[in-house]
Design an enzyme around this catalytic site. Structure first.
Site, mmCIF file in Angstrom:
data_model
loop_
_atom_site.group_PDB
_atom_site.id
_atom_site.type_symbol
_atom_site.label_atom_id
_atom_site.label_comp_id
_atom_site.label_asym_id
_atom_site.label_seq_id
_atom_site.Cartn_x
_atom_site.Cartn_y
_atom_site.Cartn_z
ATOM 1 C CG ASN A 12 8.553 -1.963 -0.350
ATOM 2 O OD1 ASN A 12 7.981 -2.109 1.017
ATOM 3 N ND2 ASN A 12 9.011 -1.003 -0.624
ATOM 4 C CB ALA A 53 1.647 0.220 5.991
ATOM 5 C CD GLU A 102 11.232 -7.578 5.173
ATOM 6 O OE1 GLU A 102 11.428 -8.789 5.583
ATOM 7 O OE2 GLU A 102 10.885 -6.466 5.861
ATOM 8 N NE ARG A 111 10.592 5.754 8.205
ATOM 9 C CZ ARG A 111 9.707 5.762 7.353
ATOM 10 N NH1 ARG A 111 9.591 4.757 6.383
ATOM 11 N NH2 ARG A 111 8.634 6.550 7.245
ATOM 12 C CG HIS A 137 11.624 -2.040 3.824
ATOM 13 N ND1 HIS A 137 10.302 -2.331 3.846
ATOM 14 C CD2 HIS A 137 11.954 -3.458 4.402
ATOM 15 C CE1 HIS A 137 9.848 -3.261 4.536
ATOM 16 N NE2 HIS A 137 10.717 -4.094 4.879
ATOM 17 C CG LEU A 138 11.518 2.597 -1.696
ATOM 18 C CD1 LEU A 138 10.129 3.243 -1.739
ATOM 19 C CD2 LEU A 138 12.309 3.352 -2.758
ATOM 20 C CE1 TYR A 188 8.964 5.001 2.652
ATOM 21 C CE2 TYR A 188 7.398 6.966 2.762
ATOM 22 C CZ TYR A 188 8.055 5.648 3.229
ATOM 23 O OH TYR A 188 7.386 5.214 4.565
ATOM 24 N N PRO A 247 0.834 -1.383 -0.295
ATOM 25 C CG PRO A 247 -0.251 -1.063 2.196
ATOM 26 C CD PRO A 247 0.384 -2.100 1.036
ATOM 27 C CG ASN A 248 0.002 4.116 1.401
ATOM 28 O OD1 ASN A 248 -1.223 4.864 0.927
ATOM 29 N ND2 ASN A 248 -0.169 3.618 2.613
ATOM 30 N NE ARG A 272 3.922 6.337 1.543
ATOM 31 C CZ ARG A 272 4.312 5.309 1.798
ATOM 32 N NH1 ARG A 272 4.623 4.306 0.989
ATOM 33 N NH2 ARG A 272 4.234 5.001 3.208
HETATM 34 C C1 DQA Z 1 8.518 1.089 3.269
HETATM 35 C C2 DQA Z 1 8.741 1.092 4.854
HETATM 36 C C3 DQA Z 1 7.416 0.906 5.565
HETATM 37 O O1 DQA Z 1 7.571 1.096 7.114
HETATM 38 C C4 DQA Z 1 6.207 1.846 5.315
HETATM 39 O O2 DQA Z 1 4.988 1.589 5.745
HETATM 40 C C5 DQA Z 1 6.236 1.983 3.519
HETATM 41 C C6 DQA Z 1 7.394 1.802 2.821
HETATM 42 C C7 DQA Z 1 9.735 1.400 2.569
HETATM 43 O O3 DQA Z 1 9.908 1.207 1.423
HETATM 44 O O4 DQA Z 1 10.640 1.969 3.223
HETATM 45 O O5 DQA Z 1 5.014 2.330 3.125
HETATM 46 O O6 DQA Z 1 8.149 -0.331 3.110
#
Ligand code: DQA
Length: 147
Positions: free
Chosen positions: A75, A78, A99, A108, A101-102, A23, A10-11, A18
Site C-alpha cells: 500500500n 500517497a 498494489e 475519490r 488500498h483501503l 480508512y 506514509p500516514n 486517521r
Molecule cells: C490509500 C489511498 C491513497 O490515495 C492515500 O494517499 C492513502 C491511503 C488507501 O489505502 O486507501 O494514504 O493508499
C-alpha cells in the site's frame, strides 16, 4: 513456506484515528495481527514494514531479494500518486507485488485516480477497507505457490 513482505507508505501508521470514515477504525497493528493469522493458516511468513519516508521504502523494496521475499503486498499510500522512485525500485527488484488500498481510490479525488504502480503490479485491490489486505494476501498465494 514463503516470505511475503507487507509494505505500507506514509500516514498508514495513523490508521485507527486517521479519517476513520474513509480508512476505518482498525489500527495498522490490528490489520497486521489478522494478516499474520491468515498467513499462518496458509503456512507462510510475513514481514511488515511501514515508513513515512520515500527513501526508506525504496531501500526496503531493494532488499527484497536478500530477504528472500517471494511477493510484496504494497500500500504505497500517497506515494501511489507521486513516486517514480518507488516504481523503479519495484521494477529493479523484480519481485511480484500486489498494489492495495483501503479506500476505493477511483471513487475519490481525481489526483488519486492515477497510480505509478497499477500497470506493473500483478493486480490491484482497492476499496475493501482492512479486508483489502486479506484479499491481497489471498491473491498472492498462487504467485508464490508456483513451482
Ligand atoms: C490509500 C489511498 C491513497 O490515495 C492515500 O494517499 C492513502 C491511503 C488507501 O489505502 O486507501 O494514504 O493508499
Amino acid at each position: 513456506m514463503a516470505i511475503i513482505s507487507v509494505i505500507n507508505g506514509p500516514n498508514l501508521n495513523m490508521l485507527g484515528t486517521r479519517e476513520p470514515s474513509i480508512y476505518g477504525a482498525q489500527t495498522l497493528q490490528d490489520i497486521e495481527n489478522n494478516l499474520t493469522q491468515l498467513a499462518q493458516k496458509h503456512g507462510h511468513e510475513l514481514i511488515f514494514y511501514q515508513s513515512n519516508a520515500e527513501h526508506d521504502l525504496v531501500n526496503k523494496v531493494q532488499q527484497s531479494k536478500q530477504d528472500n521475499v517471494a511477493a510484496i503486498l504494497l500500500n504505497p499510500a500517497a506515494f501511489t500518486h507521486t513516486s517514480v522512485a518507488l516504481r523503479d525500485a519495484l521494477l529493479a527488484s523484480a519481485t511480484p507485488f500486489i498494489e492495495l488500498h483501503l479506500s476505493n481510490v477511483h471513487a475519490r479525488e481525481s489526483f488519486r485516480q492515477h497510480s505509478y504502480f497499477s500497470d506493473i503490479a500483478e493486480g490491484v485491490i482497492s476499496g475493501f477497507g482492512p479486508k483489502s489486505y486479506e484479499l491481497a494476501l489471498l491473491a498472492a498465494l498462487p504467485l508464490i505457490e508456483q513451482p
